[in-house]
Design a protein around this motif. Structure first.
Motif, PDB file in Angstrom:
ATOM      1  N   VAL A 228       0.763  -1.292  -0.134  1.00 38.33           N
ATOM      2  CA  VAL A 228      -0.011  -0.005   0.069  1.00 38.33           C
ATOM      3  C   VAL A 228       0.966   1.268   0.041  1.00 38.33           C
ATOM      4  O   VAL A 228       0.724   2.154  -0.666  1.00 38.33           O
ATOM      5  CB  VAL A 228      -0.928   0.037   1.179  1.00 38.33           C
ATOM      6  CG1 VAL A 228      -1.783   1.494   1.357  1.00 38.33           C
ATOM      7  CG2 VAL A 228      -1.917  -1.142   1.190  1.00 38.33           C
ATOM      8  N   LEU A 229       1.814   1.532   0.729  1.00 40.97           N
ATOM      9  CA  LEU A 229       2.593   2.460   1.030  1.00 40.97           C
ATOM     10  C   LEU A 229       3.553   2.610  -0.422  1.00 40.97           C
ATOM     11  O   LEU A 229       3.774   3.738  -0.898  1.00 40.97           O
ATOM     12  CB  LEU A 229       3.621   2.204   1.994  1.00 40.97           C
ATOM     13  CG  LEU A 229       3.065   1.988   3.519  1.00 40.97           C
ATOM     14  CD1 LEU A 229       4.320   1.775   4.471  1.00 40.97           C
ATOM     15  CD2 LEU A 229       2.454   3.294   3.920  1.00 40.97           C
ATOM     16  N   HIS A 230       3.950   1.544  -1.012  1.00 41.67           N
ATOM     17  CA  HIS A 230       4.658   1.831  -2.342  1.00 41.67           C
ATOM     18  C   HIS A 230       3.595   2.152  -3.365  1.00 41.67           C
ATOM     19  O   HIS A 230       4.141   3.047  -4.255  1.00 41.67           O
ATOM     20  CB  HIS A 230       5.244   0.296  -2.642  1.00 41.67           C
ATOM     21  CG  HIS A 230       6.296   0.496  -3.531  1.00 41.67           C
ATOM     22  ND1 HIS A 230       5.887   0.215  -5.019  1.00 41.67           N
ATOM     23  CD2 HIS A 230       7.614   0.703  -3.769  1.00 41.67           C
ATOM     24  CE1 HIS A 230       6.936   0.273  -5.830  1.00 41.67           C
ATOM     25  NE2 HIS A 230       7.884   0.749  -5.153  1.00 41.67           N
ATOM     26  N   ARG A 231       2.508   1.755  -3.307  1.00 40.11           N
ATOM     27  CA  ARG A 231       1.436   2.144  -4.331  1.00 40.11           C
ATOM     28  C   ARG A 231       1.233   3.450  -4.440  1.00 40.11           C
ATOM     29  O   ARG A 231       0.960   4.260  -5.478  1.00 40.11           O
ATOM     30  CB  ARG A 231       0.321   1.073  -4.257  1.00 40.11           C
ATOM     31  CG  ARG A 231      -0.788   1.422  -5.227  1.00 40.11           C
ATOM     32  CD  ARG A 231      -0.599   0.799  -6.526  1.00 40.11           C
ATOM     33  NE  ARG A 231      -0.737  -0.550  -6.534  1.00 40.11           N
ATOM     34  CZ  ARG A 231      -1.827  -1.102  -6.756  1.00 40.11           C
ATOM     35  NH1 ARG A 231      -2.981  -0.500  -7.187  1.00 40.11           N
ATOM     36  NH2 ARG A 231      -1.924  -2.469  -6.842  1.00 40.11           N
ATOM     37  N   THR A 232       1.115   4.064  -3.331  1.00 35.58           N
ATOM     38  CA  THR A 232       0.851   5.489  -3.152  1.00 35.58           C
ATOM     39  C   THR A 232       1.815   6.462  -3.763  1.00 35.58           C
ATOM     40  O   THR A 232       1.679   7.413  -4.143  1.00 35.58           O
ATOM     41  CB  THR A 232       0.373   5.965  -1.732  1.00 35.58           C
ATOM     42  OG1 THR A 232       1.788   5.600  -1.024  1.00 35.58           O
ATOM     43  CG2 THR A 232      -0.659   5.384  -1.042  1.00 35.58           C
ATOM     44  N   GLY A 233       3.246   5.970  -3.773  1.00 33.08           N
ATOM     45  CA  GLY A 233       4.182   6.629  -4.236  1.00 33.08           C
ATOM     46  C   GLY A 233       4.987   7.832  -3.743  1.00 33.08           C
ATOM     47  O   GLY A 233       6.055   8.247  -3.936  1.00 33.08           O
TER      48      GLY A 233
END
Length: 386
Positions: free
Chosen positions: A113-118
């Motif tokens: 999730v953290l990576h997806r938000t960028g």
């Protein structure tokens, strides 16, 4: 809640559960089709410390009213926890930055999730600022009062989690994998809550800050109150410090695993902290601290520092080990009186001072710490007014 409920099937089921109250509020806002209202809400969440009522739609105001209560809050324990923060705030923030956050990035499923938000990769300091500000808001005097900044901060984060869940699960061009569970699900929320509560206690002990059983319980209970405001289910909240250790161990054993996303976020975090370090011999301190805490994860037994691709430690690691050894020998509150302890406190204060001086720009709320805490931490006003 008795820890006997925390079976593997139960925790598996918690990966399919989000936060119905906040999710319903956000879903209603989207279903109304008012794109301007949605955009305005997201901008309000980013740009303001709190949640200004005049800028919020009725469905969100109703959410705030429903989540404003402080269930099972014990004022004496909150005051005790806030006293601890006044005494050891710099060390607590150090543990959060170099133990709690990297450990969270090592959770293969949750980190997606953290990576997806960028945003964490584009602005490596953002997560540091947001985490630190929330802890300060909660642990400053009055932070957990009915209108306290800590309550508002928790409500805001909960709402942002719901918005992230909605946006990720409604993105047709980049479908979310069911194998990961619901974005920001209940197990991930419980694991995150443990990073602010039990892992902080564990990290302080490993730095040689020995707290009484009463102090440890007070810190845990204050964060359990915040967990309730943030929508963590009651059957995922440990009643005691011993239960908190059990839950932390279970989640680490289930979730800590290598991932390129975790490595990318850890690299970004270290680069952000290096920007806060003064030029010179302390540049290696961030990597050394992560190695100190996570060369052997005490809950899963894995070399999490290596898993995250943390660069090798340098000479500063020896300072950290001396702090641990000497602090433990001296016992409660003795650490500050030693040279190694003073070095570590100095590093913590330097980081906080640098954060206060960093210009965040007009698009985000400014980072702030109450004057009383600055005085307790021996950070002079001139350090942040230059």
């Amino acid at each position: 809640m008795s820890e006997s409920v925390w079976t593997q099937p139960f925790l598996d089921s918690m990966r399919t559960v989000g936060d119905p109250l906040a999710d319903d509020a956000v879903a209603t806002l989207f279903q109304q089709g008012d794109t301007a209202a949605v955009n305005a809400l997201m901008q309000t969440l980013v740009r303001n410390d709190g949640l200004p009522p005049a800028q919020l739609p009725p469905i969100i105001l109703d959410y705030l009213q429903k989540t404003s209560a402080l269930p099972l809050l014990e004022p004496a324990k909150v005051r005790r926890a806030q006293t601890l923060f006044g005494l050891f705030g710099p060390e607590i923030l150090l543990v959060l930055g170099f133990y709690s956050l990297p450990a969270a990035y090592a959770a293969r499923k949750g980190v997606q999730v953290l990576h997806r938000t960028g945003v964490l990769l584009r602005g490596p300091l953002r997560r540091v600022f947001e985490t630190t500000q929330m802890v300060v808001d909660v642990m400053a005097d009055g932070g957990l009062g009915p209108e306290g900044r800590g309550v508002r901060s928790a409500q805001k984060v909960r709402l942002m989690h719901a918005a992230v869940r909605h946006l990720i699960t409604h993105e047709p061009r980049n479908p979310w994998s069911e194998e990961l569970g619901v974005p920001v699900n209940q197990e991930d929320l419980a694991g995150t809550l443990m990073t602010f509560s039990f892992i902080v206690l564990d990290g302080l002990q490993r730095l040689g800050v020995i707290l009484s059983a009463e102090d440890q319980d007070a810190w845990l209970q204050a964060w359990l109150a915040i967990g309730r405001i943030m929508g963590v289910r009651e059957d995922l909240l440990p009643a005691t410090v011993a239960e908190a250790r059990t839950l932390t161990t279970l989640i680490h054993q289930r979730q800590i695993a290598p991932s390129p996303e975790g490595m990318a976020l850890a690299d970004s975090l270290l680069k952000g902290y290096q920007q806060l370090m003064p030029p010179g011999p302390l540049q290696g301190m961030p990597a050394s601290l992560v190695h100190f805490f996570l060369d052997v994860d005490p809950f899963s037994g894995q070399d999490v520092a290596a898993m995250l691709g943390i660069p090798p430690a340098d000479w500063t690691q020896s300072v950290i080990h001396v702090v641990n050894t000497v602090g433990a020998a001296l016992g409660e509150f003795g650490l500050h009186d030693t040279l190694p302890g003073q070095v570590m406190a100095h590093v913590s204060r330097l980081t906080i001072e640098a954060m206060l001086l960093v210009e965040r720009g007009g698009s985000r709320a400014p980072f702030s710490i109450p004057d009383k805490l600055l005085s307790q931490w021996k950070i002079a006003p001139r350090a942040i007014s230059a």
